[in-house]
Design a protein around this motif. Sequence first.
Motif, PDB file in Angstrom:
ATOM      1  N   TYR A  79      31.907  16.660   7.863  1.00  0.00           N
ATOM      2  CA  TYR A  79      33.055  16.229   8.594  1.00  0.00           C
ATOM      3  C   TYR A  79      34.012  15.455   7.781  1.00  0.00           C
ATOM      4  O   TYR A  79      33.786  14.511   6.789  1.00  0.00           O
ATOM      5  CB  TYR A  79      32.277  15.232   9.561  1.00  0.00           C
ATOM      6  CG  TYR A  79      31.376  16.098  10.532  1.00  0.00           C
ATOM      7  CD1 TYR A  79      31.832  16.307  11.868  1.00  0.00           C
ATOM      8  CD2 TYR A  79      29.967  16.017  10.051  1.00  0.00           C
ATOM      9  CE1 TYR A  79      30.844  17.108  12.529  1.00  0.00           C
ATOM     10  CE2 TYR A  79      29.320  16.397  10.942  1.00  0.00           C
ATOM     11  CZ  TYR A  79      29.207  16.890  12.033  1.00  0.00           C
ATOM     12  OH  TYR A  79      28.278  17.643  12.770  1.00  0.00           O
ATOM     13  N   TYR A  80      35.422  15.949   7.898  1.00  0.00           N
ATOM     14  CA  TYR A  80      36.612  15.279   7.204  1.00  0.00           C
ATOM     15  C   TYR A  80      37.009  14.494   8.495  1.00  0.00           C
ATOM     16  O   TYR A  80      37.629  15.107   9.382  1.00  0.00           O
ATOM     17  CB  TYR A  80      37.442  16.075   6.583  1.00  0.00           C
ATOM     18  CG  TYR A  80      38.119  15.469   5.542  1.00  0.00           C
ATOM     19  CD1 TYR A  80      37.735  15.462   4.221  1.00  0.00           C
ATOM     20  CD2 TYR A  80      39.572  14.900   5.921  1.00  0.00           C
ATOM     21  CE1 TYR A  80      38.507  14.951   3.194  1.00  0.00           C
ATOM     22  CE2 TYR A  80      40.184  14.304   4.928  1.00  0.00           C
ATOM     23  CZ  TYR A  80      39.846  14.510   3.585  1.00  0.00           C
ATOM     24  OH  TYR A  80      40.564  13.675   2.649  1.00  0.00           O
ATOM     25  N   ILE A  81      37.287  13.203   8.271  1.00  0.00           N
ATOM     26  CA  ILE A  81      37.850  12.404   9.500  1.00  0.00           C
ATOM     27  C   ILE A  81      39.162  11.667   8.829  1.00  0.00           C
ATOM     28  O   ILE A  81      39.110  10.995   7.851  1.00  0.00           O
ATOM     29  CB  ILE A  81      37.124  11.468  10.092  1.00  0.00           C
ATOM     30  CG1 ILE A  81      35.550  12.111  10.516  1.00  0.00           C
ATOM     31  CG2 ILE A  81      37.405  10.760  11.125  1.00  0.00           C
ATOM     32  CD1 ILE A  81      34.744  11.317  11.171  1.00  0.00           C
ATOM     33  N   ILE A  82      40.228  11.846   9.700  1.00  0.00           N
ATOM     34  CA  ILE A  82      41.495  11.001   9.247  1.00  0.00           C
ATOM     35  C   ILE A  82      41.910  10.037  10.511  1.00  0.00           C
ATOM     36  O   ILE A  82      42.299  10.358  11.410  1.00  0.00           O
ATOM     37  CB  ILE A  82      42.633  12.114   8.980  1.00  0.00           C
ATOM     38  CG1 ILE A  82      42.113  12.908   7.898  1.00  0.00           C
ATOM     39  CG2 ILE A  82      43.696  11.133   8.326  1.00  0.00           C
ATOM     40  CD1 ILE A  82      43.240  14.024   7.772  1.00  0.00           C
ATOM     41  N   ALA A  83      41.812   8.799  10.123  1.00  0.00           N
ATOM     42  CA  ALA A  83      42.196   7.680  11.111  1.00  0.00           C
ATOM     43  C   ALA A  83      43.305   6.736  10.393  1.00  0.00           C
ATOM     44  O   ALA A  83      43.238   6.679   9.251  1.00  0.00           O
ATOM     45  CB  ALA A  83      41.161   6.678  11.594  1.00  0.00           C
ATOM     46  N   GLY A  84      44.006   6.313  11.033  1.00  0.00           N
ATOM     47  CA  GLY A  84      45.106   5.559  10.401  1.00  0.00           C
ATOM     48  C   GLY A  84      45.346   4.026  10.341  1.00  0.00           C
ATOM     49  O   GLY A  84      46.502   3.451   9.811  1.00  0.00           O
ATOM     50  N   ILE A 105      38.463  16.104  11.780  1.00  0.00           N
ATOM     51  CA  ILE A 105      38.694  15.246  13.019  1.00  0.00           C
ATOM     52  C   ILE A 105      39.810  14.490  12.678  1.00  0.00           C
ATOM     53  O   ILE A 105      39.613  13.463  11.950  1.00  0.00           O
ATOM     54  CB  ILE A 105      37.295  14.682  13.348  1.00  0.00           C
ATOM     55  CG1 ILE A 105      36.226  15.622  13.583  1.00  0.00           C
ATOM     56  CG2 ILE A 105      37.792  13.871  14.615  1.00  0.00           C
ATOM     57  CD1 ILE A 105      34.870  15.109  13.371  1.00  0.00           C
ATOM     58  N   PHE A 106      40.977  14.448  13.783  1.00  0.00           N
ATOM     59  CA  PHE A 106      42.065  13.722  13.513  1.00  0.00           C
ATOM     60  C   PHE A 106      41.771  12.629  14.743  1.00  0.00           C
ATOM     61  O   PHE A 106      41.565  12.928  15.695  1.00  0.00           O
ATOM     62  CB  PHE A 106      43.244  14.694  13.624  1.00  0.00           C
ATOM     63  CG  PHE A 106      43.446  15.776  12.699  1.00  0.00           C
ATOM     64  CD1 PHE A 106      43.836  15.302  11.453  1.00  0.00           C
ATOM     65  CD2 PHE A 106      43.197  16.898  13.016  1.00  0.00           C
ATOM     66  CE1 PHE A 106      44.100  16.574  10.585  1.00  0.00           C
ATOM     67  CE2 PHE A 106      43.432  17.960  12.288  1.00  0.00           C
ATOM     68  CZ  PHE A 106      43.799  17.813  10.957  1.00  0.00           C
ATOM     69  N   ILE A 107      42.076  11.464  14.227  1.00  0.00           N
ATOM     70  CA  ILE A 107      42.102  10.332  15.221  1.00  0.00           C
ATOM     71  C   ILE A 107      43.313   9.700  15.424  1.00  0.00           C
ATOM     72  O   ILE A 107      43.968   9.062  14.275  1.00  0.00           O
ATOM     73  CB  ILE A 107      41.074   9.276  14.776  1.00  0.00           C
ATOM     74  CG1 ILE A 107      39.571   9.882  14.730  1.00  0.00           C
ATOM     75  CG2 ILE A 107      41.174   8.121  16.153  1.00  0.00           C
ATOM     76  CD1 ILE A 107      38.712   8.910  14.468  1.00  0.00           C
ATOM     77  N   ASP A 108      44.252   9.977  16.303  1.00  0.00           N
ATOM     78  CA  ASP A 108      45.456   9.245  16.827  1.00  0.00           C
ATOM     79  C   ASP A 108      46.512   9.610  15.447  1.00  0.00           C
ATOM     80  O   ASP A 108      46.430  10.582  15.031  1.00  0.00           O
ATOM     81  CB  ASP A 108      45.308   7.728  17.044  1.00  0.00           C
ATOM     82  CG  ASP A 108      46.648   7.194  17.947  1.00  0.00           C
ATOM     83  OD1 ASP A 108      47.458   7.867  18.126  1.00  0.00           O
ATOM     84  OD2 ASP A 108      46.625   5.978  18.023  1.00  0.00           O
TER      85      ASP A 108
END
Length: 372
Positions: free
Chosen positions: A3-8, A89-92
């Motif tokens: 899983y590759y997750i990007i939160a900012g 998975i993109f988060i906001d």
Amino acid sequence: MKYYIIAGEASGDLHGSNLIKALQVVDTDAEFRFWGGDLMQNVGGTLVSHYKERAFMGFAEVILNLSKILKAISFCKADIATYHPDVIIFIDNSGFNLRIAKWAKEQNYRTNYYISPQVWASRAGRVKKIKHDIDNMYVILPFVKSFYDTYDYDVTFVGHPLIDAIADRTQVDEHQFRAEYKLSEKPIIAILPGSRKQEINKMLTVMLSIIDDYPDYQFVIAGAPSQEFEYYQQFIKNTDVHFIANKTYDLLSVSYAALVTSGTATLETALFKVPQVVCYKGSWLSYQIGRRIITLKYISLVNLIMDKPVVKELIQDEFTSKNLKKELDLILNPYERTKFFINYYDLEKKLGGKGASKKTAEHIYNALKQNA
């Protein structure tokens, strides 16, 4: 699965950490690589980039830091290609994430979005690109699903993860909390000036300007995990102001009222049943651009979800010491406070109860298995 997750930002780090924990339950062999923060790092996986490095707010600030942002986008694409995840998975964090999503879809990566970009607030034309670039969208606000329905885009409403984050926290002993931070027995008015330096710079001076008018209360600044005390210190001129870092939920649980910068914190404050005044002031340029493209009646999540003015919003030129004092006087009034509590309970019902992270994790994992 990988899983590759990007939160900012701080809120994305919180929701990302809870999603990782939920994914670890359904996928015991899961591997994680992510852009996020300390909370995500603490639950497992490899942190590629901390959100503090990309904390730019407003149109003007993004333009001034465009070179740095473009380098980060290029690096992110290369890192994904090296890691080759089963799903991204993109988060906001739409400004960054939608650019990565377009590229990722072209490279045939599976793309999931948790916590929708705010296309319901501005530039709704982006929905067409989102439908093309995002395989599955999981939304946390009921009106956002209704919005996407009008564009014939079938998204999944999973409830709001803040319900879980607040319900699962350790309960605070108020007497012990006050003693630990040298607080008196006076009622507490919490000050939440935001998590970014640009926000704190615009908000905190005005928020602190009224404290001498309230000798029967004590004011406590909620320090964000993304900032050091030294940055706040330059704005604190009154020795009666207290500062507590990285304990916002504990502080809200014992607060009588709050002055809150618009953002996720307005919803968090409401879920703790604390009457609040919502404040916002951006740079002149960012505000002028924003007011021309944002089509919403309200800026706070509380009012947006309820579709009525539950909390007072002091925006830009209305955010003055005089107006802030007037609105704080109102929310300290017993009759007004009762109305807050009634609306807050209705708000919580609309958010769909507990389990957002669990539901999202199960949806993501089951979809991966079906496409394996």
